[in-house]
Write a protein that holds these residues in place. Structure first.
Motif, PDB file in Angstrom:
ATOM      1  N   ARG A 151       0.826  -1.205   0.000  1.00  0.00           N
ATOM      2  CA  ARG A 151       0.000   0.000   0.000  1.00  0.00           C
ATOM      3  C   ARG A 151       0.861   1.256   0.000  1.00  0.00           C
ATOM      4  NH1 ARG A 151      -4.619  -1.729   4.483  1.00  0.00           N
ATOM      5  NH2 ARG A 151      -5.925  -2.981   3.053  1.00  0.00           N
ATOM      6  N   GLU A 152       1.953   1.219   0.766  1.00  0.00           N
ATOM      7  CA  GLU A 152       2.827   2.384   0.871  1.00  0.00           C
ATOM      8  C   GLU A 152       3.436   2.757  -0.477  1.00  0.00           C
ATOM      9  OE1 GLU A 152       6.981   3.685   3.183  1.00  0.00           O
ATOM     10  OE2 GLU A 152       5.880   1.866   3.780  1.00  0.00           O
ATOM     11  N   TYR A 153       3.836   1.763  -1.259  1.00  0.00           N
ATOM     12  CA  TYR A 153       4.482   2.008  -2.540  1.00  0.00           C
ATOM     13  C   TYR A 153       3.529   1.815  -3.727  1.00  0.00           C
ATOM     14  CZ  TYR A 153       8.837   2.093   0.073  1.00  0.00           C
ATOM     15  OH  TYR A 153       9.836   2.418   0.972  1.00  0.00           O
ATOM     16  N   ASN A 154       2.228   1.708  -3.432  1.00  0.00           N
ATOM     17  CA  ASN A 154       1.213   1.598  -4.471  1.00  0.00           C
ATOM     18  C   ASN A 154       1.489   0.433  -5.423  1.00  0.00           C
ATOM     19  OD1 ASN A 154      -1.180   2.354  -5.704  1.00  0.00           O
ATOM     20  ND2 ASN A 154      -0.146   3.718  -7.157  1.00  0.00           N
ATOM     21  N   ILE A 155       1.785  -0.707  -4.839  1.00  0.00           N
ATOM     22  CA  ILE A 155       2.062  -1.926  -5.611  1.00  0.00           C
ATOM     23  C   ILE A 155       0.871  -2.874  -5.470  1.00  0.00           C
ATOM     24  CG2 ILE A 155       3.585  -3.937  -5.823  1.00  0.00           C
ATOM     25  CD1 ILE A 155       5.811  -2.235  -4.584  1.00  0.00           C
ATOM     26  N   ASP A 156       0.428  -3.409  -6.615  1.00  0.00           N
ATOM     27  CA  ASP A 156      -0.649  -4.403  -6.572  1.00  0.00           C
ATOM     28  C   ASP A 156      -0.189  -5.641  -5.814  1.00  0.00           C
ATOM     29  OD1 ASP A 156      -2.308  -2.774  -8.038  1.00  0.00           O
ATOM     30  OD2 ASP A 156      -1.784  -3.702  -9.970  1.00  0.00           O
ATOM     31  N   ILE A 157      -1.101  -6.225  -5.078  1.00  0.00           N
ATOM     32  CA  ILE A 157      -0.785  -7.446  -4.335  1.00  0.00           C
ATOM     33  C   ILE A 157      -1.921  -8.441  -4.490  1.00  0.00           C
ATOM     34  CG2 ILE A 157      -1.717  -6.465  -2.185  1.00  0.00           C
ATOM     35  CD1 ILE A 157       0.272  -8.205  -0.664  1.00  0.00           C
ATOM     36  N   VAL A 158      -1.572  -9.713  -4.682  1.00  0.00           N
ATOM     37  CA  VAL A 158      -2.546 -10.795  -4.754  1.00  0.00           C
ATOM     38  C   VAL A 158      -2.172 -11.822  -3.696  1.00  0.00           C
ATOM     39  CG1 VAL A 158      -3.491 -12.657  -6.147  1.00  0.00           C
ATOM     40  CG2 VAL A 158      -2.964 -10.454  -7.216  1.00  0.00           C
ATOM     41  N   LEU A 159      -3.105 -12.147  -2.832  1.00  0.00           N
ATOM     42  CA  LEU A 159      -2.882 -13.136  -1.779  1.00  0.00           C
ATOM     43  C   LEU A 159      -3.672 -14.389  -2.120  1.00  0.00           C
ATOM     44  CD1 LEU A 159      -3.246 -10.856   1.384  1.00  0.00           C
ATOM     45  CD2 LEU A 159      -1.161 -11.459   0.149  1.00  0.00           C
ATOM     46  N   LEU A 160      -2.995 -15.522  -2.169  1.00  0.00           N
ATOM     47  CA  LEU A 160      -3.653 -16.791  -2.485  1.00  0.00           C
ATOM     48  C   LEU A 160      -3.386 -17.755  -1.337  1.00  0.00           C
ATOM     49  CD1 LEU A 160      -5.160 -18.667  -4.438  1.00  0.00           C
ATOM     50  CD2 LEU A 160      -2.951 -19.217  -5.478  1.00  0.00           C
ATOM     51  N   PHE A 161      -4.445 -18.207  -0.694  1.00  0.00           N
ATOM     52  CA  PHE A 161      -4.322 -19.145   0.424  1.00  0.00           C
ATOM     53  C   PHE A 161      -4.800 -20.512  -0.042  1.00  0.00           C
ATOM     54  CE2 PHE A 161      -4.918 -14.933   2.140  1.00  0.00           C
ATOM     55  CZ  PHE A 161      -3.939 -14.855   3.120  1.00  0.00           C
ATOM     56  N   ILE A 162      -3.925 -21.485   0.022  1.00  0.00           N
ATOM     57  CA  ILE A 162      -4.244 -22.832  -0.453  1.00  0.00           C
ATOM     58  C   ILE A 162      -4.020 -23.833   0.678  1.00  0.00           C
ATOM     59  CG2 ILE A 162      -3.682 -24.648  -2.107  1.00  0.00           C
ATOM     60  CD1 ILE A 162      -2.762 -22.525  -4.036  1.00  0.00           C
ATOM     61  N   ASP A 163      -5.013 -24.677   0.903  1.00  0.00           N
ATOM     62  CA  ASP A 163      -4.890 -25.750   1.886  1.00  0.00           C
ATOM     63  C   ASP A 163      -5.500 -26.992   1.248  1.00  0.00           C
ATOM     64  OD1 ASP A 163      -4.778 -27.406   4.030  1.00  0.00           O
ATOM     65  OD2 ASP A 163      -5.804 -26.088   5.433  1.00  0.00           O
ATOM     66  N   PHE A 164      -4.680 -27.754   0.533  1.00  0.00           N
ATOM     67  CA  PHE A 164      -5.205 -28.830  -0.294  1.00  0.00           C
ATOM     68  C   PHE A 164      -5.823 -29.957   0.526  1.00  0.00           C
ATOM     69  CE2 PHE A 164      -2.160 -27.097  -3.472  1.00  0.00           C
ATOM     70  CZ  PHE A 164      -3.106 -26.786  -4.437  1.00  0.00           C
ATOM     71  N   GLU A 165      -5.136 -30.421   1.553  1.00  0.00           N
ATOM     72  CA  GLU A 165      -5.625 -31.628   2.218  1.00  0.00           C
ATOM     73  C   GLU A 165      -5.258 -31.692   3.699  1.00  0.00           C
ATOM     74  OE1 GLU A 165      -3.908 -35.069   0.485  1.00  0.00           O
ATOM     75  OE2 GLU A 165      -1.853 -34.434   0.803  1.00  0.00           O
TER      76      GLU A 165
END
Length: 392
Positions: A184-198
């Motif tokens: 947010r400070e440097y105006n950078i896009d961020i994508v968070l992906l949470f994976i819990d397969f099994e």
């Protein structure tokens, strides 16, 4: 993941689980004996962790603690994994858990025969072991599991946070917060992906939690709300914009794997063993938490013809001949193999109190305890029937 080898000691006799000698053959019995510090008395947790199930591997032979038959005796056998051999898999019921890692007491519950626990037939050297009903007042079932319990906790995979000392989630949360703030400070896009397969999501059986809530007489308004959430929950993926909502489910096939239970006997359709060969017969058995009893709807849907795929082997429920017996076979589609395809004739559904929901939500609450006939698509005047494995 393997843990450090440790004794498993019976509380009443103070004797240890010991191999009858040092022979590495399958089938050698496990006995009680004085704890003498030899490798034929030391066990490691393998193929599992404290969340259970797990297997217990003997240091001297590399074989696993196995309950044979209906628990008439306990021996060692090749370790073949918790799913393939649930009768050699166990969970630990902690009876007391003091602040320090000492004086722990518990019971070893068999995973295949999940109402039965490890038991010593007597307290002298050479006493045989079997499994009997897990009664809270049966002191003969009590084990001293001090070091064993510590090792069981240590057998958790290193990537598993929480539930033990030194593996707090605080560091994980701080990393995520810092990452978000800097973007947010440097105006950078961020994508968070949470994976819990099994891990937790796929290993916890929702139906067992709901049954436990009912048995503990938790207010049905709460348990039914949870049922509604698990049956009707939706989600979406939000990147720069949100996707359409989709249903939340488990697994990677057409539906969540579930039992097929006969109403009269309360027993479940089960594969005769765990073999993956075509032609292995289906029968009925006590409903236990095993993949050779869990079926998934594939190649169709409930409103039409569908097939029932066994979770353990990936084969489909198939009516052979003119229905003389039922077995498993490769799933080849409803059109190619109508004799392994089915339709559902709903005949009744139980009525239970519904939670305090909005009217529109309450109307969507799926009825539990659905009762129906499984009609074969190839022989469309015949239904699944528990009599010598046939349908009539």
């Amino acid at each position: 993941m393997e843990s450090e080898a440790a004794y498993i000691q019976m509380e009443v006799s103070s004797k240890c689980l010991s191999l009858n000698g040092f022979d590495s053959d399958n089938g050698v019995h496990i006995l009680l004996w004085d704890c003498v510090g030899q490798d034929n008395q030391k066990w490691s947790v393998v193929n599992g962790n404290a969340a259970g199930p797990f297997q217990l591997q003997l240091k001297s032979t590399g074989k696993c603690l196995t309950a044979e038959g209906d628990g008439t005796y306990v021996d060692q056998w090749d370790c073949v994994g918790t799913q393939a051999a649930p009768h050699q898999s166990w969970t630990l019921d902690i009876v007391n858990e003091p602040p320090q890692a000492q004086n722990f007491k518990g019971r070893l519950r068999n995973y295949a025969f999940n109402t039965k626990c490890l038991n010593a037939v007597g307290g002298d050297n050479g006493a045989e072991l079997n499994i009997v009903d897990c009664a809270d007042d049966n002191q003969a079932l009590m084990l001293r599991v001090d070091k064993f319990y510590v090792n069981l906790i240590a057998a958790k995979p290193v990537e598993q946070a929480a539930f033990r000392s030194g593996f707090s989630t605080n560091d994980h949360l701080q990393v995520m917060r810092t990452l978000i703030e800097k973007c947010r400070e440097y105006n950078i896009d961020i994508v968070l992906l949470f994976i819990d397969f099994e891990k937790a999501f796929d290993s916890v059986e929702t139906w067992s939690i709901l049954d436990a809530l009912d048995e503990c007489r938790v207010d049905s308004r709460y348990s039914n709300t949870i049922r509604y959430v698990y049956k009707n929950a939706t989600s979406c993926i939000k990147l720069h914009k949100s996707t359409e909502k989709f249903r939340i489910g488990r697994g990677n096939m057409g539906s969540e794997a579930a039992y097929i239970q006969f109403d009269a006997s309360q027993k479940c359709v089960s594969l005769n063993g765990f073999a993956g060969d075509n032609g292995v017969h289906m029968l009925i058995w006590d409903c236990v938490d095993q993949n050779n009893q869990k079926f998934t709807i594939v190649n169709g849907q409930l409103e039409d013809a569908f097939q029932l795929q066994l979770k353990e082997t990936g084969k489909c429920l198939t009516a052979e001949g003119d229905g003389t017996y039922i077995d498993q076979w490769d799933c080849v589609g409803t059109q190619v193999a109508p004799h392994q395809s089915w339709t559902l004739d709903v005949i009744a559904d139980a009525v239970i109190p519904t939670p305090n929901l909005e009217p529109a939500q309450a109307d969507d609450l799926p009825p539990p305890n659905l009762k129906a006939l499984l009609r074969n698509y190839g022989h469309n005047t015949k239904c699944l029937h528990a009599a010598a494995g046939a349908f009539s």
